[in-house]
Motif scaffolding. Structure first.
Motif, mmCIF file in Angstrom:
data_model
loop_
_atom_site.group_PDB
_atom_site.id
_atom_site.type_symbol
_atom_site.label_atom_id
_atom_site.label_comp_id
_atom_site.label_asym_id
_atom_site.label_seq_id
_atom_site.Cartn_x
_atom_site.Cartn_y
_atom_site.Cartn_z
ATOM 1 N N ARG A 682 15.779 -68.671 94.952
ATOM 2 C CA ARG A 682 16.912 -69.219 94.315
ATOM 3 C C ARG A 682 17.154 -68.070 93.078
ATOM 4 N NH1 ARG A 682 19.763 -72.106 97.611
ATOM 5 N NH2 ARG A 682 18.610 -73.373 98.814
ATOM 6 N N PRO A 690 23.169 -63.946 93.567
ATOM 7 C CA PRO A 690 21.665 -64.173 94.324
ATOM 8 C C PRO A 690 20.944 -62.821 94.452
ATOM 9 C CG PRO A 690 23.589 -65.161 95.581
ATOM 10 C CD PRO A 690 24.291 -64.104 94.556
ATOM 11 N N PRO A 692 17.220 -62.983 96.029
ATOM 12 C CA PRO A 692 16.329 -63.755 96.257
ATOM 13 C C PRO A 692 15.169 -62.852 96.597
ATOM 14 C CG PRO A 692 17.850 -63.898 97.880
ATOM 15 C CD PRO A 692 18.414 -63.564 96.774
ATOM 16 N N ASP A 739 15.632 -67.766 87.401
ATOM 17 C CA ASP A 739 15.812 -68.804 88.571
ATOM 18 C C ASP A 739 16.080 -70.265 87.534
ATOM 19 O OD1 ASP A 739 13.152 -70.332 87.864
ATOM 20 O OD2 ASP A 739 12.395 -68.232 88.671
ATOM 21 N N MET A 787 24.529 -70.318 88.383
ATOM 22 C CA MET A 787 23.369 -71.207 88.882
ATOM 23 C C MET A 787 23.748 -72.530 89.192
ATOM 24 S SD MET A 787 20.049 -69.631 87.763
ATOM 25 C CE MET A 787 19.858 -69.510 85.922
ATOM 26 N N LYS A 790 26.030 -73.192 92.134
ATOM 27 C CA LYS A 790 25.297 -73.001 93.196
ATOM 28 C C LYS A 790 24.276 -74.289 93.495
ATOM 29 C CE LYS A 790 25.090 -68.061 93.827
ATOM 30 N NZ LYS A 790 26.254 -67.838 92.779
ATOM 31 N N LEU A 791 23.686 -74.930 92.484
ATOM 32 C CA LEU A 791 22.903 -76.008 92.597
ATOM 33 C C LEU A 791 23.794 -77.295 93.003
ATOM 34 C CD1 LEU A 791 20.377 -75.589 89.566
ATOM 35 C CD2 LEU A 791 19.978 -75.457 91.965
ATOM 36 N N ILE A 802 14.277 -78.572 94.136
ATOM 37 C CA ILE A 802 14.617 -77.503 93.153
ATOM 38 C C ILE A 802 14.185 -77.910 91.542
ATOM 39 C CG2 ILE A 802 16.017 -75.758 92.002
ATOM 40 C CD1 ILE A 802 17.222 -75.494 94.736
#
Length: 833
Positions: A682, A690, A692, A739, A787, A790-791, A802
Motif C-alpha cells: 500500500r 501506487p 508498492p 503508507d 490514500m 483507495k482505502l 490495514i
C-alpha cells in the motif's frame, strides 16, 4: 442436640414412598435439630418467619421509612406504597421520607377490644359489632330474643355483662392472634372456619380444623404444616443443607413451593421433579431434590465418588483452593475415559485429594487424552500389566498434538502441563498401591519431553491504548451504575468498582490479585506509599509495589467508606467484600469484576481510536479488547514506552524471568513481519500514486522510516534516516514513500505547517517562505486524499487488516525511541589507511 419429634408413623406401602421409608424417616429425624435459625423457625408450628436483619434471608424492608412490609427485592416498594407513590404529587425522596401507610388488618390485628369492663378490668376479646366481642353480642342477642332483657346493647354491656379476662391465643398453631369467642379462633380464622363449613356443607370441630390450618402468612412467612409427614422432614432437611451451602432462604418462594407440594408423598418421587412453576420455585425445587437425593444416597451407604459421573457439589469440591465455601458446580464425566482402571484411578484420586475444580479439570482432561491414546494401542490399554515403554511414547505423542474441545490446538505450555498431570496421576496410583501390576517401563522418559515455546509472542497486542484509557477515565462516573451488589447502596457499589478500576489501571496487578487485597493494603514509610499485595500465581505473598499519591488517595477513600458498610462476616479484613454471606470467596469474585467492566464498557456511547477513517472521523475501538487482565499489559507497556529500565519493570511486574519483561519493549516479531507485508503493498509516492514494494523484505531493505513516511534515498537509508539532504521536506522528494500507517503523522504535519505559515505571515516573511509552506501543505493533502480514497474502495476485512497493521507499525516506531523501521543497518568497517 434436640431432635425433632416424629410425625405420624409412615406406611411403607404408601404410593410413591421408597421401600425403606420408615428407616429413611428415622435417618432424617436423627439429623434434624430444633435450634436451626432459632429467631425464625418455629419447629412446633413448622412455621418460618423471616428476619429482615438476617443476611441469609432474602428479605428487605420497603423503601418507605414508616412502612413495616417486607419485600424479596432490594430498594423496592410494597404494593400499597407503590400505588400511593403513583398518586403522589411530589418527588420519590419526599414520599419515602414522609408517607405513612395505612395498616392493613391481619389475623393478629385487633382494631379495638370489647367495651365490657368491670372494676377496671376490660374484656380481652376483640370487638366485632357495636363495640362488643362476638360472645357478648351473641349472649345479649339471645337474652333479648328470649325476653330475658329489654336493655339495649350498650346498657346491657355497662350493667350486666361480665368481661372475659383470658388471653388465650388462636388454636391455629403459629397464629398468635387473640381468640374472639369460645370456638378458640381469632377473627381471621373464625371467618375461614365458617366459610369452610358453608363450602363443605357440614360443621367440623374448630379445634380439629385448626390443627391442619395455616396461620396468616405475610410476605415473610411460610409453613410446612400441610405437607405429608415425610415431605415435611425432607423439605426441612434440604433447607438446613441449603444453609450449609451458604445459600439464602426466600420465604415467598418457599411458601409457593410448599403449596404445590401439598399432595406429594416424598421429594424422591420423580413426578415431583416434573412440576412446572416459576423460575425461582423451579430452581429451589431442583436444589431441594438434589439435597434429598444426596442424603438418600448417604442413607444407603453410596458415596458421591462411587459414581462414574461425579457430582462436584456433592463431593464438596471448591472452585479454587482459596475459597472457604463449597461453591463448585456441575459434574465430571468419567465415562469418557475408556479404561476402567484409569477411571478408578481418577475416582480414588478425587476422593483422596479433594482437588479444587480448577485442578480437577486439567487432570480429567489429561486422563481422557491418555485413555484415547491407549485405546489405539494393541489391547486398548485395558490390561495394566501389559503397558510398556512404547505405550507411553504413544501417550506422549497424543499430548504433543492435543486439541482443545473446540478443535483449536493447545499451547505448548498447556500440552506440557497436561502431560505432567497424567504422569502425576500415575505416581499417585503407585504410591496408593493401585498400580502394583503396572510395568516399570510405563513411565515418563526424557525422550517424551514436550518443549514449551515462548508464549510471550504477541502479548503487546493485548494492551489497551492510552488514548482509549483516557476515554474510560472520563466515563468512570458511570461504572457499576446498574449493578446490584449484596446490601450495598448504589453509591457504595459505584465507589467500590471505581476503586477496583483505578487499582487495575494504576498497579498492573492481575484481577485475582486486586480482588483479594486486604483492607490494610496501604503501607507508608518515609512518605512513600506502597501497595501490599499477594502474588498467588507465583506463590509469593506480602509483595510491595510503589504507587502514586492519587492511587493511594482513591484506595484510602474507599477504605473509609468500606469500614462502615454492612458486609458479609467472612469478608472482614478484605478491601473489596464478597457479594453475600453465601459467596464462595471472602472477597469480590474476579468474574464479577470482569462482568461489571465489560457491561460498563458496552454501555458507553463511543470509544474511538487515534486512527482516522476514510470519512475523516476516528475509527471505533474494538470493545472486546477491554477486560481486567488487559490493564496489566497496558501498565507494563506504559512503563516500557516511558523508558523504564528492564530490571526495574521486572520487579514492578514481579516477573521471575527477565525475558518475559523484555516482551513489552518490542512489538511481536511475527506481528511486525505481518504488518510490514500488509503495508508494503500500500506504499505510494509523493503524488499519491501506487508505488508498492515486491515484498515485505524489499520494503525493509530499501526504505527507512522518516517523520512522515518511508524514504528510499540510498545514502539516507544507509545512514538510518539521519542524512536527508533537503531537511525532511518529504512532500517534494522523489524518494518519499508513505503508507497508511503514516496518515495521522501526515495530518499532524499539515496542521503544524499551517501554524508555521500563519506565524510566517505575521512576521512578514518573504513570499518564497510562504509559498514553500503552502506547497508542502497541498502536496501532503493530495497524498492523504488519494490514500483515503483507495482505502475506502477496499472491502471491510482488508481495510480492518490495514488499520491493525498501521497501529502495530506506529507502536513499533514509538517504542523504538527514534523513527526507524525495524531493520538493523549493516555498517562495514572502514578500510585501514
Amino acid at each position: 442436640m434436640t431432635v425433632l419429634a416424629s410425625p405420624a408413623p409412615l406406611r411403607a406401602a404408601a404410593v410413591g414412598l421408597p421401600a425403606d421409608a420408615m428407616a429413611w424417616e428415622m435417618w432424617l429425624r436423627e439429623r434434624l435439630t430444633t435450634d436451626w435459625r432459632p429467631t425464625e423457625w418455629n419447629h412446633e408450628a413448622w412455621l418460618f418467619t423471616g428476619d429482615v436483619n438476617n443476611p441469609r434471608t432474602s428479605l428487605w424492608p420497603c423503601s418507605v421509612r414508616a412502612c413495616v412490609n417486607q419485600l424479596h427485592i432490594r430498594h423496592g416498594f410494597c404494593k400499597q406504597c407503590a400505588i400511593e407513590l403513583g398518586k403522589y404529587a411530589g418527588n420519590a425522596d419526599e414520599f419515602v421520607a414522609t408517607y405513612v401507610p395505612k395498616r392493613r388488618a391481619g389475623c393478629a390485628t385487633v382494631k379495638s377490644s370489647c367495651l365490657v369492663e368491670r372494676d377496671g378490668q376490660r374484656c380481652t376479646r376483640p370487638a366485632v359489632s357495636v363495640g362488643a366481642c362476638d360472645t357478648h353480642y351473641g349472649t345479649w342477642h339471645k337474652q333479648v330474643k328470649g325476653g330475658r332483657t329489654t336493655l339495649g346493647i350498650r346498657e346491657w354491656m355497662a350493667s350486666l355483662a361480665v368481661p372475659f379476662l383470658d388471653t388465650v391465643s388462636c388454636h391455629v398453631i403459629g397464629c398468635g392472634g387473640p381468640i374472639m369467642n369460645s370456638r378458640g379462633l381469632c377473627a381471621f380464622h373464625w371467618r375461614r372456619w365458617s366459610h369452610h363449613n358453608v363450602r363443605t356443607g357440614k360443621k367440623v370441630d374448630a379445634r380439629d380444623w385448626a390443627a391442619a390450618e395455616l396461620p396468616f402468612l405475610g410476605g415473610s412467612r411460610f409453613s410446612l404444616i400441610r405437607l405429608a409427614p415425610l415431605v415435611k422432614l425432607e423439605f426441612l432437611y434440604a433447607l438446613q443443607h441449603r444453609d450449609t451451602l451458604g445459600k439464602s432462604v426466600l420465604p415467598p418462594t418457599c411458601r409457593n413451593l410448599a403449596l404445590h407440594l401439598a399432595d406429594a408423598t416424598t421429594l424422591l418421587d420423580p413426578s415431583v421433579g416434573s412440576l412446572s412453576l416459576s423460575n425461582t420455585s423451579d430452581a429451589l425445587l431442583r436444589q431441594l431434590r438434589w439435597s434429598i437425593s444426596l442424603a438418600y444416597d448417604q442413607h444407603r451407604g453410596i458415596s458421591p465418588t462411587d459414581k462414574d459421573v461425579l457430582d462436584l457439589p456433592a463431593i464438596g469440591l471448591r472452585a479454587h483452593s482459596w475459597t472457604r465455601q463449597r461453591v463448585a458446580r456441575g459434574t465430571a464425566d468419567l465415562t469418557e475415559i475408556p479404561q476402567p482402571w484409569l477411571r478408578e484411578l481418577v475416582r480414588v484420586w478425587v476422593d483422596a485429594e479433594r482437588p479444587a475444580v480448577r485442578d480437577l479439570g486439567p487432570t480429567l482432561r489429561a486422563a481422557t487424552l491418555a485413555g484415547q491414546a491407549l485405546s489405539g494401542r494393541p489391547g486398548g490399554g485395558q490390561d495394566v500389566a501389559a503397558l510398556q515403554f512404547a505405550d507411553m511414547t504413544a501417550v506422549a505423542a497424543q499430548f504433543r498434538t492435543a486439541l482443545r474441545l473446540d478443535g483449536e490446538p493447545y499451547t505448548s505450555k498447556t500440552r506440557h502441563t497436561l502431560f505432567s498431570r497424567f504422569c502425576d496421576l500415575l505416581n499417585f496410583g503407585r504410591k496408593a498401591d493401585m498400580l502394583d501390576h503396572m510395568s516399570g517401563s510405563f513411565v515418563r522418559h526424557s525422550s517424551h519431553r514436550i518443549v514449551v515455546e515462548d508464549t510471550n509472542e504477541g502479548e503487546i497486542g493485548k494492551a489497551i491504548p492510552e488514548f482509549v484509557i483516557r476515554q474510560l477515565n472520563d466515563a468512570l462516573h458511570s461504572i457499576g451504575a446498574d449493578m446490584p451488589y449484596g446490601r450495598l447502596s448504589r453509591d457504595d457499589i459505584q465507589m467500590m468498582f471505581r476503586t477496583v478500576y483505578i487499582v487495575l489501571r494504576d498497579t498492573g496487578r492481575r484481577p485475582g490479585e486486586v480482588a483479594c487485597l486486604r483492607d490494610d493494603c496501604l503501607e507508608t514509610i518515609d512518605g512513600e506509599t506502597s501497595l501490599v499485595w499477594e502474588n498467588r500465581k507465583g506463590k509469593r505473598l506480602r509483595r510491595r509495589l510503589p504507587i502514586t499519591s492519587d492511587t493511594a488517595h482513591a484506595i484510602g477513600q474507599w477504605q473509609l467508606r468500606r469500614r462502615s458498610l454492612p458486609v458479609p462476616e467472612h469478608s472482614t479484613g478484605f478491601l473489596f467484600p464478597a457479594i453475600s454471606h453465601g459467596a464462595g470467596a471472602p472477597h469480590i469474585d474476579p468474574n464479577t469484576v470482569s462482568a461489571v467492566i465489560r457491561e460498563w464498557v458496552g454501555s458507553l456511547p463511543a470509544l474511538v481510536t487515534d486512527t482516522v477513517g476514510p470519512d475523516g472521523e476516528p475509527l471505533s475501538f474494538d470493545r472486546t479488547r477491554i477486560f481486567p487482565r488487559a490493564f496489566r499489559n497496558s501498565y507494563a507497556q506504559r512503563h516500557a514506552d516511558e523508558g523504564t529500565p528492564v530490571d526495574v519493570l521486572k520487579d514492578l511486574m514481579d516477573h521471575v524471568d527477565v525475558n518475559t519483561t523484555m516482551g513489552y519493549y518490542t512489538v511481536s516479531l511475527r506481528r511486525k513481519q505481518q504488518a510490514v507485508k500488509t503495508l508494503s503493498a500500500r506504499v505510494v509516492d509523493r503524488d499519491g500514486n501506487p508505488a508498492p514494494f515486491r515484498s515485505g523484505l524489499a520494503y525493509e531493505r530499501s526504505a527507512v522510516a522518516v517523520p512522515f513516511g518511508g524514504c528510499t534515498e540510498p545514502s539516507n537509508v544507509k545512514a538510518g534516516g539521519h542524512a536527508c539532504r533537503i531537511r525532511f521536506q518529504c512532500a517534494g522528494c522523489g524518494f518519499y514513500r508513505p503508507d497508511p500507517s503514516y496518515l495521522s503523522a501526515i495530518e499532524q504535519q499539515i496542521n503544524d505547517l499551517r501554524a508555521d505559515r500563519e506565524t510566517a505571515q505575521a512576521m512578514g516573511a518573504a513570499e518564497f517562505v510562504i509559498r514553500n509552506l503552502t506547497e508542502q501543505i497541498d502536496a501532503y493533502g493530495e497524498v492523504i486524499t488519494k490514500m483515503r480514497t483507495k482505502l475506502a474502495e477496499l472491502p471491510a476485512d482488508e481495510r480492518a487488516e490495514i488499520e491493525d497493521a498501521s497501529a502495530i507499525m506506529r507502536r513499533a516506531r514509538a517504542g523504538s525511541g527514534h523513527l526507524k523501521l525495524p531493520i538493523t543497518p549493516v555498517r562495514r568497517p572502514e578500510p585501514p589507511r
